[in-house]
Design a protein around this motif. Sequence first.
Motif, PDB file in Angstrom:
ATOM      1  N   PRO A   1       0.725  -1.063   0.027  1.00 43.43           N
ATOM      2  CA  PRO A   1       0.042   0.011  -0.096  1.00 43.43           C
ATOM      3  C   PRO A   1       0.871   1.341  -0.042  1.00 43.43           C
ATOM      4  O   PRO A   1       2.060   1.127   0.342  1.00 43.43           O
ATOM      5  N   PRO A   2       0.216   2.501  -0.418  1.00 45.15           N
ATOM      6  CA  PRO A   2       1.030   3.589  -0.272  1.00 45.15           C
ATOM      7  C   PRO A   2       1.433   3.797   0.990  1.00 45.15           C
ATOM      8  O   PRO A   2       0.925   3.425   2.202  1.00 45.15           O
ATOM      9  N   ARG A   3       2.731   4.603   1.245  1.00 45.62           N
ATOM     10  CA  ARG A   3       3.378   4.733   2.607  1.00 45.62           C
ATOM     11  C   ARG A   3       2.126   5.617   3.370  1.00 45.62           C
ATOM     12  O   ARG A   3       2.114   5.439   4.761  1.00 45.62           O
ATOM     13  N   ALA A   4       1.504   6.663   2.736  1.00 45.15           N
ATOM     14  CA  ALA A   4       0.390   7.390   3.563  1.00 45.15           C
ATOM     15  C   ALA A   4      -0.392   6.554   3.938  1.00 45.15           C
ATOM     16  O   ALA A   4      -0.860   6.803   5.402  1.00 45.15           O
ATOM     17  N   ASP A   5      -1.161   5.526   3.372  1.00 44.15           N
ATOM     18  CA  ASP A   5      -2.094   4.551   3.942  1.00 44.15           C
ATOM     19  C   ASP A   5      -1.447   3.753   5.137  1.00 44.15           C
ATOM     20  O   ASP A   5      -2.170   3.770   6.001  1.00 44.15           O
ATOM     21  N   LEU A   6      -0.217   3.410   4.998  1.00 50.16           N
ATOM     22  CA  LEU A   6       0.253   2.746   5.993  1.00 50.16           C
ATOM     23  C   LEU A   6       0.539   3.449   7.453  1.00 50.16           C
ATOM     24  O   LEU A   6       0.475   2.851   8.405  1.00 50.16           O
ATOM     25  N   LEU A   7       0.801   4.667   7.251  1.00 45.94           N
ATOM     26  CA  LEU A   7       1.148   5.665   8.409  1.00 45.94           C
ATOM     27  C   LEU A   7       0.008   6.423   8.834  1.00 45.94           C
ATOM     28  O   LEU A   7       0.155   6.880  10.073  1.00 45.94           O
ATOM     29  N   ALA A   8      -1.173   6.215   8.318  1.00 49.17           N
ATOM     30  CA  ALA A   8      -2.381   6.912   8.691  1.00 49.17           C
ATOM     31  C   ALA A   8      -2.728   6.287  10.013  1.00 49.17           C
ATOM     32  O   ALA A   8      -2.662   5.420  10.323  1.00 49.17           O
ATOM     33  N   GLY A   9      -3.056   7.507  10.891  1.00 48.78           N
ATOM     34  CA  GLY A   9      -3.675   7.122  12.072  1.00 48.78           C
ATOM     35  C   GLY A   9      -2.330   7.147  13.199  1.00 48.78           C
ATOM     36  O   GLY A   9      -2.520   7.010  14.624  1.00 48.78           O
ATOM     37  N   LEU A  10      -1.271   7.039  12.868  1.00 51.37           N
ATOM     38  CA  LEU A  10      -0.017   7.243  13.585  1.00 51.37           C
ATOM     39  C   LEU A  10       0.422   8.378  14.093  1.00 51.37           C
ATOM     40  O   LEU A  10       0.199   9.390  13.481  1.00 51.37           O
ATOM     41  N   GLY A  11       0.770   8.723  15.564  1.00 49.84           N
ATOM     42  CA  GLY A  11       1.466   9.938  15.856  1.00 49.84           C
ATOM     43  C   GLY A  11       2.455  10.204  15.035  1.00 49.84           C
ATOM     44  O   GLY A  11       3.030   9.702  14.210  1.00 49.84           O
ATOM     45  N   GLY A  12       2.858  11.661  15.205  1.00 53.62           N
ATOM     46  CA  GLY A  12       4.032  12.141  14.246  1.00 53.62           C
ATOM     47  C   GLY A  12       5.407  11.643  14.738  1.00 53.62           C
ATOM     48  O   GLY A  12       6.076  11.269  13.571  1.00 53.62           O
ATOM     49  N   ARG A  13       5.780  11.288  15.846  1.00 53.05           N
ATOM     50  CA  ARG A  13       7.003  10.875  16.197  1.00 53.05           C
ATOM     51  C   ARG A  13       7.035   9.498  15.574  1.00 53.05           C
ATOM     52  O   ARG A  13       8.080   8.926  15.079  1.00 53.05           O
ATOM     53  N   MET A  14       5.825   8.501  15.895  1.00 54.78           N
ATOM     54  CA  MET A  14       5.783   7.333  15.292  1.00 54.78           C
ATOM     55  C   MET A  14       5.862   7.201  14.065  1.00 54.78           C
ATOM     56  O   MET A  14       6.533   6.100  13.389  1.00 54.78           O
ATOM     57  N   GLN A  15       4.972   7.989  13.307  1.00 60.12           N
ATOM     58  CA  GLN A  15       5.061   7.932  11.907  1.00 60.12           C
ATOM     59  C   GLN A  15       6.692   8.090  11.419  1.00 60.12           C
ATOM     60  O   GLN A  15       6.977   7.543  10.416  1.00 60.12           O
TER      61      GLN A  15
END
Length: 205
Positions: A10-24
Amino acid sequence: IDEVDLNDAPPRADLLAGLGGRMQEHIAAHLPPNRTDLRLWLGSAGAVARAHYDKGHNILCQLVGVKQVLVWRPRHWSRLHPFPATHAAHRQSQIPTRDLQAAVAGEGPAARRWPLARGARPALARLLPGDCLFIPAMWPHAVLAEKASVSVAAFSTSRERARWAVAAWAPLPVGDGAVPTGMDSTCARAVAAGRLIRLVQDTAF
């Protein structure tokens, strides 16, 4: 082979959606690149690769010699006596390739040593020069070279590998809740598991 592209992460944006800034930011640094890599395999007659699975899709192309490839469905993986999840060889079976046939058939000493393998019958592909075999991500397989062999494998990033990368680094609600920075995912999960065990031991029921 230059045109092979089975990347379905999946696109990176979809994988990282919903995670906090530092965790992203942290997880993004450990996501596998969405690409196809080629590997050249050279082997003498009798060379083997014990049963294992790959995180990416694999198209194995035989150039010289003959190879036998045994392929199992993912549901059979636990029956092939894999190494523990925290072991360096956690994606490999503990069963030596020479014992596979007898263990699956339930015969002889191998059947007694590897009892779970009985009945876990694989599909067999015999690759001649010019043949290609598609092995999906997470499908266990073992390889035996009948003759001196040259092969090329095209590994493409899979959806499963990308999602595992996110899951393996996600924070867990144990102890301080943070996955240790700088540790690989297997080690981090082992540390988190240790925290969970200590938490349970310290909890009065």
